[in-house]
Design a protein around this motif. Structure first.
Motif, PDB file in Angstrom:
ATOM      1  N   PRO A  66       0.922  -1.396   0.077  1.00  0.00           N
ATOM      2  CA  PRO A  66      -0.434   0.025   0.307  1.00  0.00           C
ATOM      3  C   PRO A  66       0.988   1.640  -0.382  1.00  0.00           C
ATOM      4  O   PRO A  66      -0.324   2.384  -0.163  1.00  0.00           O
ATOM      5  CB  PRO A  66      -1.089   0.220   1.263  1.00  0.00           C
ATOM      6  N   LEU A 201      -6.144  -3.539  -0.643  1.00  0.00           N
ATOM      7  CA  LEU A 201      -5.945  -5.460  -0.233  1.00  0.00           C
ATOM      8  C   LEU A 201      -7.083  -5.545   0.068  1.00  0.00           C
ATOM      9  O   LEU A 201      -7.357  -6.640  -0.216  1.00  0.00           O
ATOM     10  CB  LEU A 201      -5.439  -5.597   1.204  1.00  0.00           C
ATOM     11  N   THR A 333      -0.207  -3.460  -5.049  1.00  0.00           N
ATOM     12  CA  THR A 333      -0.681  -4.330  -4.017  1.00  0.00           C
ATOM     13  C   THR A 333      -1.449  -5.848  -4.421  1.00  0.00           C
ATOM     14  O   THR A 333      -0.914  -6.801  -3.844  1.00  0.00           O
ATOM     15  CB  THR A 333      -2.128  -3.630  -3.518  1.00  0.00           C
TER      16      THR A 333
END
Length: 385
Positions: A66, A201, A333
């Motif tokens: 991230p 995520l 991600t």
């Protein structure tokens, strides 16, 4: 060629060089496992625990990614290279086994921070129709580490001791940090994830296409590891190959990997990424069948292994640009989660391969075939280019 294209070409060359050093550090432990164990004063079983610990650091990749999606790809690339360098420094400071374990883990964590950010950066800069070539070029580093890096490590250890490669890895890492800072622009992600830090995520875990493709990659890597872990033992048991001969086979496998990566870089954009993955998987299945049919002869075993590794690299490298286009808003991600699935496949292969080999190496080959077939079925469930 425009100035922008020349600049990107220089950056890709830097990424290949950086990853060659990273992959050399990852691969050097296997051929010199006994040397490291003797130098550290531990048994093979004990040092294997260090490799086991290193394998499971792959779970940090989605947690670090991230930063690349929210701040910049460059920040994560610099951070990952710095963490790798710190890990390489620890054996220079202390020969203790505990620090060696931490060293392996930190170097791997550094790679897992760097790699998805680098892949996402290329995904941002290169149109999808040309992305296979660029990502394929960066994967050449895997075979370069076998052909160039591991022999260099062997020379350093032969002229010194097990700690001799680490000062060079530290110097290499510092140089890569400097060159990344200077040559890679601070380009923000083309699409940013909004909300909380780990929102990306959540996006990945909610995407059925992403989960399907990552599971496909897990199947392919699991099938490869089932063969990869024990092919040397099999060759030694069946044909009584000595260390020198096994080293020659390892070099040949490095050439096979280089060929597969080069073919992917050349063909994936031309024939299509998903088509390339299917071709690679089918060739991998045929190579595993060949292992069972002509593996009774030494020439047949080596030939089948050559094409097994060539087709695997072609298949896996072709899958990278395919998955990179699924979620542009959480690209780093996603690529990190994909690496985690690859790592899980390797770990499961390490657990299952010895048990299968107890029945016979043909069972390992049969398992690789079944896993490839399941991976192909998963690919058929996703509608992508």
């Amino acid at each position: 060629m425009s100035k922008t294209e020349r600049s990107l070409g220089g950056q890709v060359a830097l990424f290949v060089l950086n990853r060659t050093g990273n992959n050399t550090a990852m691969r050097m432990v296997y051929p010199f496992l006994g040397v490291f164990a003797t130098g550290l004063g531990v048994s093979i079983e004990t040092i294997s625990l260090a490799i086991f610990a290193r394998a499971f650091t792959g779970v940090v990749a989605p947690l670090a990614a991230p930063l690349a999606d929210r701040i910049s790809r460059k920040f994560s690339m610099v951070l990952g290279t710095a963490v790798f360098t710190l890990g390489a420094l620890l054996p220079v400071l202390s020969p203790a086994f505990g620090w060696f374990v931490v060293s392996l883990m930190l170097m791997n964590i550094g790679v897992f921070i760097f790699l998805p950010a680098m892949q996402a950066y290329i995904g941002d800069q290169v149109p999808y129709e040309r992305r296979g070539r660029m990502l394929g070029l960066t994967e050449l580093s895997w075979s370069f580490s076998t052909i160039l890096g591991v022999p260099l490590v062997a020379a350093l250890i032969s002229g010194g001791n097990w700690r001799s490669p680490f000062p060079y890895l530290v110097g290499f890492g510092l140089l890569m940090v400097l060159l990344t800072v200077v040559l890679v622009p601070k380009a923000p992600p083309r699409q940013r994830t909004e909300g909380r830090l780990f929102a990306g995520l959540g996006i990945v875990l909610k995407s059925s296409e992403a989960l399907t493709l990552m599971t496909m990659g897990l199947c392919f890597t699991l099938g490869n590891e089932i063969i990869n872990l024990l092919f040397g033992v099999w060759l030694e048991d069946r044909f009584s190959l000595q260390i020198g001969a096994l080293g020659a086979v390892a070099a040949l496998i490095g050439l096979a990997e280089l060929s597969g990566e080069g073919l992917s870089s050349w063909l994936a954009d031309r024939v299509g990424k998903s088509v390339s993955v299917r071709i690679g998987s089918l060739l991998n299945i045929l190579s595993a069948v060949a292992l069972m049919l002509i593996g009774r002869w030494q020439w047949g075993a080596i030939l089948a292994l050559f094409f097994f590794y060539l087709s695997f690299e072609f298949m896996l490298v072709s899958s990278l640009p395919l998955i990179s286009e699924v979620l542009p808003q959480a690209r780093a991600t996603l690529m990190a989660a994909n690496i985690m699935f690859f790592s899980l496949g390797r770990a499961l292969g390490a657990l299952g391969a010895p048990w299968l080999y107890g029945v016979g190496f043909w069972v390992n080959a049969a398992a690789a075939i079944l896993l490839n077939l399941f991976g192909l079925w998963l690919l058929s469930r996703v509608k992508l280019k």
